[in-house]
Design an enzyme around this catalytic site. Structure first.
Site, PDB file in Angstrom:
ATOM      1  CB  THR A 131      99.109 -13.517   2.555  1.00 17.21           C
ATOM      2  OG1 THR A 131      99.326 -12.447   1.625  1.00 17.21           O
ATOM      3  CG2 THR A 131     100.442 -13.821   3.212  1.00 17.21           C
ATOM      4  CE1 TYR A 155     100.314 -10.308   6.867  1.00 20.19           C
ATOM      5  CE2 TYR A 155     100.712 -10.187   4.500  1.00 20.19           C
ATOM      6  CZ  TYR A 155      99.884 -10.484   5.564  1.00 20.19           C
ATOM      7  OH  TYR A 155      98.622 -10.979   5.327  1.00 20.19           O
TER       8      TYR A 155
END
Ligand SMILES: NC(=O)c1ccc[n+]([C@@H]2O[C@H](COP(=O)([O-])OP(=O)(O)OC[C@H]3O[C@@H](n4cnc5c(N)ncnc54)[C@H](O)[C@@H]3O)[C@@H](O)[C@H]2O)c1
Length: 357
Positions: A131, A155
């Site tokens: 990501t 995250y």
């Protein structure tokens, strides 16, 4: 091996079998369609915590958790895949701040379990969903893969750790891997077979479309005083069908013996929150009620990818790069998810009318 294959599953190719963890989710399900189109035979392994059984249409669904090494190993033994595409994990950056342990379990520990099962089965090729969140607040724009990794939430840190594990296993054991750093996944299957089904939905485009369609009262615009052209955050939206294609190309590279790859997946163009709202209003012909809210901690003003590596190394092209096209596909997807028939919605609804994929 008991499988949970939807009636009419289209497992037609006779190319290599591949294991797709998280293949019942948004990006994974679109990738299964692209894999099948390229002749691969995807087997989905998913615990359905955030995915939909009905989104698994191009091969068998094996319901299971990544934590369950025994079950995972049995699935790998039964299907003898040649490679793995690893989408499964927890995805909400905000929730990772309040419950980091759950994210380290789901995104780091579970990835290690998968890698152990792969090693035991002699399986050594994996495409990993990383990501843009690994970069944190960028020093330069557009962001190249060589940019320092300073994620600002758990995250992003889980994804950085997983990337480091892959790199270390490559060095130690010759694991072949591609880590694909998606920017903002958007749109839905251009043929209307699949769409986004996140629960809860946190992504801007589907939220904005839902507000336009009257499915939610309004959207919040978090911050209007950023140093951007119109004061709202700018993001690089990349169509899920283009993401899917990049995975097919990355898998082909690994199975062909290619070197490890870390690549951004974005269009190289950013759009502000206000631009997204205006585009949704134009496409739907309806106003989007907005509420101005304070900035959210950890939201960089602008995130835009330098996608040169994926273009050069994979021959990838984001062909659905136009925001309008992404919004149009998302509108159709949201209408189908809500069971709304629309005059401009080319195909029929699913048999049950209101069933999400
Ligand atoms: N959507 C985005 O904009 C975006 C951006 C960057 C990176 N990513 C990454 O891409 C991947 C896919 O994202 P998505 O939007 O399709 O998410 P998603 O939630 O739609 O899909 C994830 C799937 O994994 C399954 N899953 C979760 N934990 C599992 C477990 N322990 N065992 C088995 N299955 C499990 C869920 O049921 C779901 O079907 C994720 O790893 C995410 O971090 C997504």
């Amino acid at each position: 091996m008991p499988s949970d294959t939807r009636d009419g599953a289209r497992w037609t190719g006779n190319g290599p079998v591949v294991l797709v963890t998280g293949g019942a989710g948004f990006v994974g399900s679109h990738t299964c369609k692209a894999l099948a189109g390229a002749g691969f035979r995807p087997v989905v392994y998913d615990n359905l915590s955030n995915g939909a059984r009905q989104a698994v249409q191009w091969g068998p669904l094996e319901v299971g958790d990544l934590d369950d090494a025994e079950r995972l190993a049995a699935v790998v033994a039964a299907y003898a895949p040649k490679g793995v595409l690893h989408f499964a994990g927890r995805i909400e950056a905000g929730a990772s701040v309040t419950d980091p342990a759950a994210f380290y379990d789901a995104n780091v520990a579970a990835t290690l379990t998968l890698l152990r099962v792969m090693r035991a089965a002699g399986l050594d090729a994996i495409v990993f969903s990383s990501t843009a969140a690994v970069y944190g607040d960028p020093d330069v724009l557009p962001i190249p893969e060589t940019h320092p990794l300073h994620p600002v939430n758990p995250y992003g840190r889980t994804k950085r750790m997983a990337e480091e594990i892959l790199a270390d296993l490559h060095t130690a054991e010759g694991l072949r891997y591609a880590a694909l750093r998606y920017f903002n996944a958007a749109g839905a299957d251009p043929d209307g077979d699949l769409w986004e089904t996140h629960q809860p939905e946190t992504h801007l485009i589907p939220l904005t479309v839902q507000a336009a369609l009257g499915l939610r009262p309004e959207i919040a615009v978090f911050g209007t005083d950023y140093d951007t052209p119109d004061g709202t955050c700018v993001r690089d939206y990349v169509h899920v069908a283009d993401l899917a294609q990049a995975h097919v190309l990355a898998l082909g590279r690994l199975l062909g013996g290619g070197a490890p790859l870390v690549a951004n997946l974005g269009t190289g163009r950013g759009h502000s929150v206000r631009e997204v709202v205006a585009t949704v209003e134009r496409v739907t012909g309806r106003p989007v009620p907005t509420r101005i809210a304070p900035r959210r901690p950890g939201d960089p003003p602008t995130l835009v990818a330098a996608p040169d590596t994926a273009i050069a190394e994979l021959g990838w092209r984001p062909i659905h790069a136009a925001l309008e096209a992404q919004v149009r596909d998302s509108v159709r997807g949201e209408r189908r998810r809500a069971g709304l028939q629309a005059p401009d919605d080319g195909g029929p609804l699913s048999a049950s009318g209101s069933a999400p994929p």
